[in-house]
Design a protein around this motif. Structure first.
Motif, PDB file in Angstrom:
ATOM      1  N   ALA A 115      82.599  22.227   3.487  1.00  0.00           N
ATOM      2  CA  ALA A 115      81.562  21.939   4.653  1.00  0.00           C
ATOM      3  C   ALA A 115      80.153  21.918   3.935  1.00  0.00           C
ATOM      4  O   ALA A 115      79.137  21.421   4.578  1.00  0.00           O
ATOM      5  N   ALA A 116      79.956  22.569   2.897  1.00  0.00           N
ATOM      6  CA  ALA A 116      78.697  23.121   2.561  1.00  0.00           C
ATOM      7  C   ALA A 116      78.311  21.886   1.288  1.00  0.00           C
ATOM      8  O   ALA A 116      77.187  21.856   0.671  1.00  0.00           O
ATOM      9  N   MET A 117      79.261  21.168   0.923  1.00  0.00           N
ATOM     10  CA  MET A 117      78.664  20.170  -0.303  1.00  0.00           C
ATOM     11  C   MET A 117      77.739  19.184  -0.119  1.00  0.00           C
ATOM     12  O   MET A 117      76.991  18.881  -0.834  1.00  0.00           O
ATOM     13  N   SER A 118      77.638  18.633   1.177  1.00  0.00           N
ATOM     14  CA  SER A 118      76.505  17.681   1.500  1.00  0.00           C
ATOM     15  C   SER A 118      75.287  18.305   1.208  1.00  0.00           C
ATOM     16  O   SER A 118      74.987  19.283   1.877  1.00  0.00           O
ATOM     17  N   PRO A 119      74.292  17.453   0.511  1.00  0.00           N
ATOM     18  CA  PRO A 119      72.983  18.098   0.598  1.00  0.00           C
ATOM     19  C   PRO A 119      72.339  18.251   2.026  1.00  0.00           C
ATOM     20  O   PRO A 119      71.508  19.075   2.185  1.00  0.00           O
ATOM     21  N   ARG A 120      72.780  17.568   2.766  1.00  0.00           N
ATOM     22  CA  ARG A 120      72.350  17.541   4.358  1.00  0.00           C
ATOM     23  C   ARG A 120      72.892  18.516   5.040  1.00  0.00           C
ATOM     24  O   ARG A 120      72.712  18.834   6.351  1.00  0.00           O
ATOM     25  N   SER A 121      73.968  19.117   4.724  1.00  0.00           N
ATOM     26  CA  SER A 121      74.819  20.359   5.268  1.00  0.00           C
ATOM     27  C   SER A 121      74.095  21.413   5.707  1.00  0.00           C
ATOM     28  O   SER A 121      73.347  21.989   4.650  1.00  0.00           O
ATOM     29  N   SER A 122      73.735  21.993   6.979  1.00  0.00           N
ATOM     30  CA  SER A 122      73.022  23.016   7.140  1.00  0.00           C
ATOM     31  C   SER A 122      73.770  24.358   6.565  1.00  0.00           C
ATOM     32  O   SER A 122      72.966  25.455   6.369  1.00  0.00           O
ATOM     33  N   VAL A 123      74.816  24.373   6.058  1.00  0.00           N
ATOM     34  CA  VAL A 123      75.600  25.525   5.477  1.00  0.00           C
ATOM     35  C   VAL A 123      75.530  25.350   3.778  1.00  0.00           C
ATOM     36  O   VAL A 123      76.112  26.084   3.196  1.00  0.00           O
ATOM     37  N   ASN A 124      74.976  24.189   3.251  1.00  0.00           N
ATOM     38  CA  ASN A 124      74.701  24.289   2.086  1.00  0.00           C
ATOM     39  C   ASN A 124      73.855  25.569   1.617  1.00  0.00           C
ATOM     40  O   ASN A 124      72.707  25.745   2.162  1.00  0.00           O
ATOM     41  N   PRO A 125      74.101  26.133   0.667  1.00  0.00           N
ATOM     42  CA  PRO A 125      73.650  27.484   0.129  1.00  0.00           C
ATOM     43  C   PRO A 125      71.929  27.339  -0.138  1.00  0.00           C
ATOM     44  O   PRO A 125      71.151  28.149  -0.245  1.00  0.00           O
ATOM     45  N   LEU A 126      71.739  25.834  -0.408  1.00  0.00           N
ATOM     46  CA  LEU A 126      70.214  25.646  -0.799  1.00  0.00           C
ATOM     47  C   LEU A 126      69.489  24.944   0.366  1.00  0.00           C
ATOM     48  O   LEU A 126      68.257  24.655   0.102  1.00  0.00           O
TER      49      LEU A 126
END
Length: 226
Positions: A115-126
């Motif tokens: 769920a977090a892998m996409s740079p556009r994901s809101s749950v990306n740790p960055l």
């Protein structure tokens, strides 16, 4: 009005807290994929609309999970940091307690990673949305660095190092997700090896000409985070 009444949570605050508690429990027990807004609403005894009023999406609740884990991380490591002023030992405590707080989620970690892998994901740790939980991690590393004996690290690195260590923590967590060894033994060995290398390298930082590569790395991390 009594102080107790003035400080009592409102019905809206109680509802929000109940949704959050149900979601965090479900993430631990079912993982990311099986936890849905509909399931959370059902277990909290409220409507889907009410749940969405407080949390617009499941990923908003993942951010609550991030905060919960990192607050627990800070709470666990803070008293332990009082036991030593050795920089490497203090960093070891931060890394190891961080992994310990993640442990209950290991079997579901690939779902959260997906769920977090996409740079556009809101749950990306960055992501921007992850800033509050990231800042907690940076703060923990800052406490570890600034509380160490001063001769361990040239003062010029104290400001930038915590952010670089936060990135290292994220990379370690990524390795941990893929680690299927019993008790994530390989991850622990990676931590041990990295810390040994750091202990060997620290004396070299007293040589001025050898400080430039680390300074450039810290400057790069600061630029990326800006």
């Amino acid at each position: 009005m009594t102080t107790e009444a003035a400080e009592a949570p409102t019905k809206s605050e109680r509802t929000r807290a109940a949704i959050r508690d149900v979601a965090l429990r479900s993430f631990r027990e079912r993982g990311y994929d099986a936890t849905t807004i509909r399931l959370i609403a059902h277990e909290a005894g409220i409507s889907v609309g009410t749940t969405n009023y407080h949390f617009a999406s499941k990923n908003d609740l993942v951010q609550e999970l991030y905060l919960d884990v990192q607050l627990a991380h800070r709470g666990a490591v803070t008293p332990l940091l009082e036991t030593t002023d050795d920089l490497v030992d203090r960093l070891a405590l931060v890394f190891r307690t961080g992994l310990a707080e993640l442990e209950p989620y290991h079997r579901f970690a690939p779902e959260f990673l997906s769920a977090a892998m996409s740079p556009r994901s809101s749950v990306n740790p960055l992501s921007e949305e992850s800033t509050p939980s990231r800042d907690i991690v940076v703060g923990v590393f800052r406490d570890a660095v600034t509380g160490a004996k001063k001769k361990s690290l040239p003062a010029e690195f104290e400001d930038g190092l915590p952010s670089a260590l936060m990135i290292a923590h994220l990379l370690l967590a990524l390795f941990w997700v893929y680690d299927r060894s019993p008790g994530q033994r390989h991850t622990q060995r990676l931590v041990d090896g990295g810390l040994r290398l750091l202990r060997l390298s620290l004396p070299l930082l007293r040589i001025r000409v050898l400080r430039a590569p680390l300074r450039e790395l810290l400057d790069l991390v600061a630029e990326v985070r800006a």
